[in-house]
Design a protein around this motif. Structure first.
Motif, PDB file in Angstrom:
ATOM      1  N   THR A  97       0.942  -1.075  -0.011  1.00 21.71           N
ATOM      2  CA  THR A  97       0.109  -0.103   0.224  1.00 21.71           C
ATOM      3  C   THR A  97       0.958   1.375   0.090  1.00 21.71           C
ATOM      4  O   THR A  97       1.956   1.283   0.401  1.00 21.71           O
ATOM      5  N   VAL A  98       0.212   2.249  -0.293  1.00 18.97           N
ATOM      6  CA  VAL A  98       1.136   3.556  -0.339  1.00 18.97           C
ATOM      7  C   VAL A  98       1.338   4.004   1.037  1.00 18.97           C
ATOM      8  O   VAL A  98       2.640   4.392   1.252  1.00 18.97           O
ATOM      9  N   ALA A  99       0.691   3.697   2.031  1.00 16.41           N
ATOM     10  CA  ALA A  99       0.845   4.115   3.350  1.00 16.41           C
ATOM     11  C   ALA A  99       2.180   3.192   3.775  1.00 16.41           C
ATOM     12  O   ALA A  99       3.119   3.702   4.544  1.00 16.41           O
ATOM     13  N   GLU A 100       2.132   1.825   3.581  1.00 15.25           N
ATOM     14  CA  GLU A 100       3.308   1.045   3.747  1.00 15.25           C
ATOM     15  C   GLU A 100       4.545   1.348   3.221  1.00 15.25           C
ATOM     16  O   GLU A 100       5.532   1.627   3.616  1.00 15.25           O
ATOM     17  N   LEU A 101       4.528   1.986   1.842  1.00 13.39           N
ATOM     18  CA  LEU A 101       5.697   2.263   1.087  1.00 13.39           C
ATOM     19  C   LEU A 101       6.386   3.605   1.632  1.00 13.39           C
ATOM     20  O   LEU A 101       7.500   3.833   2.004  1.00 13.39           O
ATOM     21  N   ASN A 102       5.279   4.292   1.963  1.00 14.59           N
ATOM     22  CA  ASN A 102       5.717   5.801   2.792  1.00 14.59           C
ATOM     23  C   ASN A 102       6.442   5.512   4.069  1.00 14.59           C
ATOM     24  O   ASN A 102       7.649   6.094   4.383  1.00 14.59           O
ATOM     25  N   LYS A 105       9.865   4.013   3.257  1.00 14.49           N
ATOM     26  CA  LYS A 105      10.818   5.368   2.834  1.00 14.49           C
ATOM     27  C   LYS A 105      11.328   5.773   4.130  1.00 14.49           C
ATOM     28  O   LYS A 105      12.367   6.690   4.038  1.00 14.49           O
ATOM     29  N   ASP A 106      10.483   6.135   4.898  1.00 14.06           N
ATOM     30  CA  ASP A 106      10.577   7.125   6.214  1.00 14.06           C
ATOM     31  C   ASP A 106      11.775   6.446   7.113  1.00 14.06           C
ATOM     32  O   ASP A 106      12.499   6.819   7.642  1.00 14.06           O
ATOM     33  N   LYS A 107      11.491   5.140   7.270  1.00 16.81           N
ATOM     34  CA  LYS A 107      12.280   4.250   8.310  1.00 16.81           C
ATOM     35  C   LYS A 107      13.484   3.591   7.695  1.00 16.81           C
ATOM     36  O   LYS A 107      14.191   3.320   8.724  1.00 16.81           O
ATOM     37  N   LEU A 108      13.709   2.955   6.514  1.00 16.56           N
ATOM     38  CA  LEU A 108      14.781   2.572   6.134  1.00 16.56           C
ATOM     39  C   LEU A 108      15.854   3.408   5.676  1.00 16.56           C
ATOM     40  O   LEU A 108      15.682   4.744   5.101  1.00 16.56           O
ATOM     41  N   LYS A 114      13.100   0.818  -4.606  1.00 17.53           N
ATOM     42  CA  LYS A 114      12.687   0.690  -6.088  1.00 17.53           C
ATOM     43  C   LYS A 114      11.225   0.227  -6.349  1.00 17.53           C
ATOM     44  O   LYS A 114      10.742  -1.112  -5.721  1.00 17.53           O
ATOM     45  N   SER A 115      10.340   1.148  -6.283  1.00 17.41           N
ATOM     46  CA  SER A 115       8.987   0.791  -6.628  1.00 17.41           C
ATOM     47  C   SER A 115       8.462   0.800  -7.765  1.00 17.41           C
ATOM     48  O   SER A 115       7.105   1.274  -8.079  1.00 17.41           O
ATOM     49  N   ASP A 116       9.131   0.729  -8.820  1.00 27.07           N
ATOM     50  CA  ASP A 116       8.886   0.547 -10.213  1.00 27.07           C
ATOM     51  C   ASP A 116       8.230  -0.727 -10.799  1.00 27.07           C
ATOM     52  O   ASP A 116       7.909  -0.922 -12.057  1.00 27.07           O
ATOM     53  N   GLY A 117       8.097  -1.614 -10.009  1.00 26.44           N
ATOM     54  CA  GLY A 117       7.383  -2.658 -10.290  1.00 26.44           C
ATOM     55  C   GLY A 117       8.156  -3.920 -10.960  1.00 26.44           C
ATOM     56  O   GLY A 117       7.775  -4.944 -11.288  1.00 26.44           O
ATOM     57  N   PHE A 118       9.421  -3.713 -10.777  1.00 24.39           N
ATOM     58  CA  PHE A 118      10.506  -4.565 -11.303  1.00 24.39           C
ATOM     59  C   PHE A 118      10.388  -6.041 -10.500  1.00 24.39           C
ATOM     60  O   PHE A 118      10.131  -7.059 -11.151  1.00 24.39           O
TER      61      PHE A 118
END
Length: 356
Positions: A97-102, A105-108, A114-118
Motif C-alpha cells: 500500500t501507499v501507506a506501507e511504502l511511505n 521510505k521514512d524508516k529505512l 525501487k517501487s517501479d514494479g520490477f
C-alpha cells in the motif's frame, strides 16, 4: 533450484534487497502459510522476519531462509541492510500500500526504494512456470473438485434442488475431503441464471429442461484448481444442444492448438473467432482463460490483449462460453499445463452433455 535461488538469479547483479511482504509470495518463497512476516532476499542470503505467533512453526518448517524473531521491524531490517551493504530495496509494487511504502521510505536508512514494479514482474514470471511439485499439488486439488462434482451429480442435482444447495454441497464435499479451502466463491446456477457468467447462487430451484452451470475449485497445500461443467436436468431443447456443441467444439479447437510458443491472445482468438463464425460473438464477452497456482488468477491470461508467449509448465484455463441473456448460458472449463507439443489436462471429468 529453490524459489529463492531462482529469484536471486533473476535479480540485478548489484547490491540489492528484495523485500517480500505479500501473503502469497511469502508462502511461495518460505514454504509456510502465515498472515504476517517479511522475506528479505540478498545476493548472499535470505531471511524470514516473523513475529512470535509464527516463530516456533517457522523455525521448524522453513529451510529456505534464516528465520529471525521479529521484535523491532525497521531496526532489524536496517541491521540486515547494513550487514549486506545494500543500497537498493525492491518492493512488491502491486501489493504494498501507499501507506506501507511511505513508512518504509521514512524508516529505512541510506537506501533507495525501487517501487517501479520490477520485483513484482520478476516474481510473477517465476510463479508462471510451475515445478513438478506444484503440478502435483494442482492435480490433487483438481481430483478433490472432480470427486465433489461426481457426488453432487449423483446425489444433489435434481428437479426441486436449489442453486444454493448445489453450491454448498460442492463446498462441503471439497472441504471434508482434503481441501484446504475452496478456490473462490462457488458458482452454481440454473435456468436463465446460467446466462450470468459470474452469477451468485440463489434459492432458485431447478426445473426440468434447465441447464445447471457449476464453476468451482479446491485448494490443496496452497494450490488452486478451477473447472466449469454445464449439465442438464431433463431433456434439453434443440437450441440448448446446439449452443452446448458450439462451446464444446470451441474448447476442443483451443486444446488442439495450444502448446509452448503459442501467443496468449492467439489462443483466445482460436475460440473467439469460431464462436463469432457461428453467430454468437457478442455472447462471448470474457477472456478464454487465465493462469492458476497459489492464486486463482495469475499471469499470463488468454484474452484479446495479452501478448505473452506460453512456455512449458505454464498453466492456463480454457473456458469458452456462450450466454444468451434471460435464457441460458453454457461454459465448459478445463485447467491445463502447457507442454512442448500440446498440453496435459488436470481434468478428467466428461465433457459430453450430461443429462440428469
Amino acid at each position: 533450484m529453490t524459489n529463492i535461488e531462482k529469484l536471486k538469479a533473476a535479480m540485478p547483479e548489484e547490491k540489492y534487497c528484495a523485500l517480500i511482504t505479500s501473503d502469497v509470495n511469502r508462502r511461495y518463497f518460505s514454504g509456510m502459510k502465515s498472515s504476517a512476516g517479511t522475506v528479505l532476499v540478498f545476493p548472499e542470503g535470505a531471511y524470514l522476519l516473523i513475529d512470535f505467533r509464527y516463530y516456533e512453526k517457522a523455525s521448524s518448517l522453513v529451510s529456505a531462509c534464516e528465520v529471525i524473531l521479529q521484535k523491532k521491524y525497521y531496526e532489524q531490517i536496517n541491521d540486515l541492510l547494513k550487514k549486506h551493504k545494500t543500497d537498493k530495496v525492491y518492493i512488491e509494487a502491486d501489493t504494498m500500500t501507499v501507506a506501507e511504502l511511505n513508512a518504509h521510505k521514512d524508516k529505512l536508512e541510506n537506501v533507495q526504494i525501487k517501487s517501479d514494479g520490477f520485483l513484482s514482474k520478476v516474481v510473477s514470471k517465476l510463479r508462471s512456470v510451475k515445478t513438478a511439485d506444484e503440478l502435483e499439488k494442482m492435480q490433487k486439488a483438481q481430483d478433490i473438485a472432480e470427486e465433489a462434482l461426481d457426488y453432487v451429480m449423483q446425489n444433489v442435482i435434481k428437479e426441486g434442488a436449489s442453486e444454493l444447495e448445489v453450491g454448498r454441497a460442492l463446498d462441503f464435499y471439497m472441504l471434508s475431503h482434503g481441501a484446504e479451502c475452496v478456490s473462490f466463491d462457488t458458482i452454481a446456477l440454473s435456468g436463465a441464471n446460467t446466462s450470468l457468467p459470474h452469477g451468485v447462487p440463489s434459492d432458485k430451484r431447478i426445473k426440468k429442461g434447465e441447464f445447471v452451470l457449476m464453476d468451482f475449485g479446491a485448494v490443496y497445500e496452497g494450490y488452486h484448481s478451477d473447472m466449469t461443467r454445464t449439465v442438464c436436468v431433463g431433456e434439453p431443447s434443440a437450441e440448448m444442444k446446439e449452443i452446448y456443441g458450439i462451446v464444446l467444439e470451441a474448447q476442443q479447437r483451443c486444446l488442439d492448438f495450444v502448446k509452448a510458443g503459442v501467443v496468449c491472445r492467439e489462443l483466445d482468438a482460436c475460440a473467439r473467432d469460431f464462436i463469432a463464425e457461428k453467430g454468437f460473438g457478442e455472447n462471448f464477452g470474457h477472456g478464454l482463460g487465465h493462469s492458476v497456482g497459489l492464486e486463482i488468477h495469475e499471469s499470463p491470461a488468454a484474452n484479446t490483449r495479452d501478448t505473452a508467449v506460453l512456455e512449458e509448465n505454464m498453466i492456463m484455463t480454457v473456458e469458452p462460453g456462450i450466454y444468451l441473456p434471460g435464457r441460458f448460458g453454457v461454459r465448459i472449463e478445463d485447467c491445463i499445463s502447457v507442454t512442448k507439443d500440446g498440453y496435459n489436462n488436470f481434468a478428467h471429468s466428461p465433457k459430453n452433455l450430461i443429462i440428469l
